[in-house]
Design an enzyme around this catalytic site. Structure first.
Site, PDB file in Angstrom:
ATOM      1  N   SER A  32      41.489  63.939  61.623  1.00  0.00           N
ATOM      2  CA  SER A  32      40.522  64.873  61.050  1.00  0.00           C
ATOM      3  C   SER A  32      41.138  65.623  59.885  1.00  0.00           C
ATOM      4  O   SER A  32      42.356  65.811  59.828  1.00  0.00           O
ATOM      5  CB  SER A  32      40.075  65.877  62.115  1.00  0.00           C
ATOM      6  OG  SER A  32      39.212  66.838  61.542  1.00  0.00           O
ATOM      7  N   TYR A  39      41.782  71.633  68.802  1.00  0.00           N
ATOM      8  CA  TYR A  39      41.389  70.414  68.080  1.00  0.00           C
ATOM      9  C   TYR A  39      42.342  70.152  66.914  1.00  0.00           C
ATOM     10  O   TYR A  39      42.829  69.028  66.728  1.00  0.00           O
ATOM     11  CB  TYR A  39      39.952  70.588  67.582  1.00  0.00           C
ATOM     12  CG  TYR A  39      39.355  69.377  66.907  1.00  0.00           C
ATOM     13  CD1 TYR A  39      38.800  68.344  67.658  1.00  0.00           C
ATOM     14  CD2 TYR A  39      39.299  69.282  65.522  1.00  0.00           C
ATOM     15  CE1 TYR A  39      38.232  67.240  67.042  1.00  0.00           C
ATOM     16  CE2 TYR A  39      38.736  68.180  64.896  1.00  0.00           C
ATOM     17  CZ  TYR A  39      38.192  67.163  65.661  1.00  0.00           C
ATOM     18  OH  TYR A  39      37.632  66.074  65.042  1.00  0.00           O
TER      19      TYR A  39
END
Lengths: 248, 76
Positions: free
Chosen positions: A138, A152
């Site tokens: 990401s 995350y």
């Protein structure tokens, strides 16, 4: 080379997290490029839905939870030419309130599971020489950060770190290891985050993307490039895919 | 569920604003240090202390501390 190097003909590709979002779209697009696709996911109904959208023949589905069925997956899959690690979870919590089990869950789903599956596949010689391993990492945690996203971000930057070492270690077998760093892509997983914004905030946020938010297919196409022989000289890379977001 | 205790938990999410400045009718978005992180902290606090979840939407629709209290109380 007479064959178009961007196609995936004669390749068997394993896609995790294929029951929704980027994983589902990647599986579908890989099948359109000629690959035989093995899809895994936890939800039988949704996985079957992905299966029904695949083109061509030779596909398989494996209902499995990466957290508990790692060995099952690596035992059942044939020798593959490529893997796309797309299974992942998102959890928003301010760091001071982040429960330990939530941090561990996120690290488990986004880091340990894909990494340990990769280890199993390599150890059990389930990755063909000249194969390609693609992690969906990401932008978050690697290029940008946002409040409430500590677990995350940590899990995704851990992936980008280990990719570099795997790339070095597997180069002698010409197995390539890369990751994709997508910015905001509209998927079910991002739904809970996006729904926390007001319509005005949503409009403002999307304006930060010169090319707008991404679609699952945008990421799937990048994965296809990394799986294909067209990217034969590319390894250890983190491919930023964000519609220009990180430019400004 | 006790309103005074809820206000105390609510106030604990703020660094600079003293507890004495918090009342049921306090419009928390007007507090100087309020930002998006505080919204997440309030939701996390509710989950932690009262074992129920409030949605970003429900928080967004609440203006005062008492309104948040009512949302939580309804779920507990």
């Amino acid at each position: 080379m007479s064959e178009n190097p961007f196609l995936l003909r004669q390749k068997i590709i394993l896609v995790t997290g294929a029951s929704s979002g980027i994983g589902r779209e990647t599986a579908i697009q890989c099948s359109k490029m000629g690959a035989a696709v093995i899809i895994t996911g936890r939800n039988p109904a949704r996985l079957a839905q992905t299966m029904s959208q695949l083109e061509g023949t030779g596909h398989q589905m494996l209902i499995a939870d990466l957290a508990t069925d790692l060995n099952k997956i690596s035992d059942l899959v044939p020798i593959v030419n490529g893997v796309v690690h797309s299974a992942g979870i998102l959890s928003l919590s301010p760091f001071t309130h982040l429960p330990e089990d939530e941090l561990r869950n996120v690290m488990n789903a986004n880091f340990f599971c894909p990494v340990l599956l990769t280890q199993q596949l390599l150890k059990n010689k389930k990755m063909n020489k000249n194969g390609s391993i693609v992690f969906i990492s990401s932008l978050a945690g690697n290029v940008i950060a946002s409040k409430g996203n500590s677990a995350y971000c940590a899990s995704k930057s851990a992936i980008s770190g280990i990719v570099k070492v795997l790339a070095l270690e597997q180069a002698s077998r010409r197995i390539r290891v890369n990751c994709i760093l997508p910015g905001m892509v509209k998927t079910e997983m991002m739904g809970s985050f996006l729904s926390s914004l007001t319509p005005e905030q949503l409009g403002e946020d999307e304006k930060k993307y010169p090319l707008g938010y991404g679609k699952p297919q945008d990421v799937a196409n990048a994965a296809i490039y990394l799986l294909s022989d067209a990217s034969m000289w590319m390894t250890g890379a983190s491919l930023v895919l964000d519609g220009g977001f990180s430019l400004q | 569920m006790d309103l005074t205790e809820f206000i105390k938990h609510f106030a604990e999410q703020f660094d600079d604003e003293p507890l004495t400045n918090f009342a049921p009718e306090t419009r928390f978005r007007n507090i100087e240090e309020w930002d998006s992180l505080h919204a997440m902290m309030i939701m996390a606090m509710v989950n932690e202390k009262y074992k129920v979840k409030i949605t970003p939407e429900e928080l967004k629709n609440s203006q005062t501390v008492a309104e948040v209290f009512e949302v939580v109380k309804y779920k507990v």
